[in-house]
Design a protein around this motif. Structure first.
Motif, mmCIF file in Angstrom:
data_model
loop_
_atom_site.group_PDB
_atom_site.id
_atom_site.type_symbol
_atom_site.label_atom_id
_atom_site.label_comp_id
_atom_site.label_asym_id
_atom_site.label_seq_id
_atom_site.Cartn_x
_atom_site.Cartn_y
_atom_site.Cartn_z
ATOM 1 N N VAL A 1 0.862 -1.178 0.000
ATOM 2 C CA VAL A 1 0.000 0.000 0.000
ATOM 3 C C VAL A 1 0.900 1.230 0.000
ATOM 4 C CG1 VAL A 1 -1.794 1.289 1.220
ATOM 5 C CG2 VAL A 1 -1.791 -1.220 1.296
ATOM 6 N N LEU A 2 0.750 2.085 -1.025
ATOM 7 C CA LEU A 2 1.548 3.297 -1.152
ATOM 8 C C LEU A 2 0.617 4.500 -1.115
ATOM 9 C CD1 LEU A 2 3.859 2.178 -4.104
ATOM 10 C CD2 LEU A 2 4.253 1.900 -1.655
ATOM 11 N N ALA A 3 1.002 5.517 -0.384
ATOM 12 C CA ALA A 3 0.156 6.704 -0.259
ATOM 13 C C ALA A 3 1.009 7.956 -0.246
ATOM 14 C CB ALA A 3 -0.688 6.634 1.016
ATOM 15 N N GLN A 4 0.551 8.961 -0.958
ATOM 16 C CA GLN A 4 1.240 10.246 -1.021
ATOM 17 C C GLN A 4 0.438 11.276 -0.231
ATOM 18 O OE1 GLN A 4 4.102 10.199 -3.304
ATOM 19 N NE2 GLN A 4 4.732 11.946 -2.036
ATOM 20 N N LEU A 5 1.117 11.992 0.679
ATOM 21 C CA LEU A 5 0.459 13.010 1.488
ATOM 22 C C LEU A 5 1.351 14.245 1.551
ATOM 23 C CD1 LEU A 5 0.399 10.052 3.314
ATOM 24 C CD2 LEU A 5 -1.443 11.330 4.367
#
Length: 375
Positions: free
Chosen positions: A59-63
């Motif tokens: 799971v990859l997430a950009q914030l």
């Protein structure tokens, strides 16, 4: 930092089984990955779920959109629950500790990272561009971190969550694993002179397999190690065995090359008097696992930022080395400065009563919050 939210999230993560499917009773990380992805979507992150192995996604997430580029990562998989003396997925809290498989290794790090990001977003204080990566397969083959490294993430540094007792791991060993087989000739055990005993042949070379060339000890890591961890041989009580196979675990210093280390052991053993005196054959199988070590550059931004946050929250920052390998090694190998940090003790990981101190989880979340809000 909302301790109740942190506790609830950690209990929720522990309640979802995520035993590595290569281990007994393993169901995989898919359900937990979906839960983490949903949490990140609620934070309005740009989320990608990328399958690494069948049914096993990272799971990859950009914030965030400004400031230093920081990778925060922890693994989703756990070891098996065999022999545990408590309900492995209950998330029971007792005497300030939360119990369950993965509580320490390393769902506490996942919870601390997620809550730190949530608090920073709520406060409108996120001062980093954060890539969050929840990874599969750390406990067996590092497939998740190898896939992440293949993406060549454009970040200025990375924090990998592992139970370090809130200390900063700036160096750890790599690992090399392979099999060695001796082959003899079967015969009736009443006439052993007609056969070639593969177990006896293996016994001859075991001292050579367990020997290391002298090296200067590393100040943080000591020297490399080698350990024969499994042995298989024999087909019956009255048969001279024609096969014997052992598994070798070699721990590498960060500067060592895994293939070079394997070739060194192979060449030394095959050229030894013990091997030459064996009437059968000795075969070294190619390594099936090679995970690099870690050495954090002294001038790395991520090291300065984490140590600064630790001093402000905890009062001190302690650097240590670790004898084990982590996901950080694969990402460090592509040029990303990495550190390893998290709540819990490695002595609690993989145990029959795995647990983590909730005070440490809360402190870890506060340190990470301080880090991402300071930029």
């Amino acid at each position: 930092m909302d301790r109740t939210e942190l506790l609830d999230l950690l209990r929720q993560l522990v309640s979802v089984p995520s035993v590595n499917p290569a281990l007994p009773g393993g169901t995989g990380e898919a359900e937990l990955a979906a839960q983490v992805a949903e949490y990140l979507q609620d934070l309005k992150a740009e989320v990608r779920v990328e399958e690494v192995l069948p049914g096993r996604p990272n799971v990859l997430a950009q914030l965030g959109g400004a400031g230093p580029r920081l990778l925060l990562s922890a693994h989703l998989d756990t070891v098996q629950t065999t022999g545990m003396v408590l309900a492995p997925f209950s998330g029971e809290v007792k005497d300030g500790r939360l119990y369950g498989r993965g509580a320490c290794d390393t769902k506490a790090s996942v919870a601390a990272m997620l809550v730190a990001l949530q608090e920073a977003i709520r406060a409108g204080r996120l001062r980093c561009q954060v890539l969050f990566a929840a990874l599969v397969d750390e406990e067996v083959g590092f497939a998740g971190s190898r896939a992440l490294a293949a993406l060549h993430p454009q970040v200025d540094g990375a924090v990998f969550g592992e139970p370090t007792d809130l200390r900063v791991v700036v160096a750890h060993k790599g690992v090399l694993r392979f099999y060695v087989q001796t082959t003899g000739r079967a015969a009736h055990s009443a006439t052993p002179e007609l056969g070639v005993n593969a177990i006896e042949g293996m016994a001859r070379i075991l001292p050579e397999l367990s020997t290391l060339s002298p090296v200067q000890p590393d100040p943080l890591l000591g020297g490399p190690t080698v350990c024969v961890t499994e042995i298989q041989g024999g087909v019956g009580r009255n048969t001279v065995p024609d096969r014997c196979r052992v598994h070798v675990d070699r721990r590498l210093l960060p500067e060592e090359n895994a293939l070079t280390a394997w070739a060194e052991v192979r060449d030394r053993v095959l050229s030894s008097e013990a091997a030459r005196g064996f009437a059968g054959s000795v075969e070294f199988e190619p390594p099936y696992l090679m995970a690099p070590g870690l050495r954090t550059p002294e001038d790395a931004w991520v090291l300065r930022a984490l140590e600064g946050a630790l001093r402000r929250v905890v009062g001190e920052a302690v650097r240590v080395g670790a004898p084990y390998a982590t996901d950080a090694g694969h990402v460090a190998r592509i040029g990303v400065p990495c550190v390893v940090f998290g709540p819990g003790s490695s002595s609690e990981a993989h145990t029959v009563a795995e647990s983590v101190a909730l005070d440490q989880v809360e402190l870890a979340a506060q340190v990470l919050y301080e880090m991402v809000t300071s930029g």
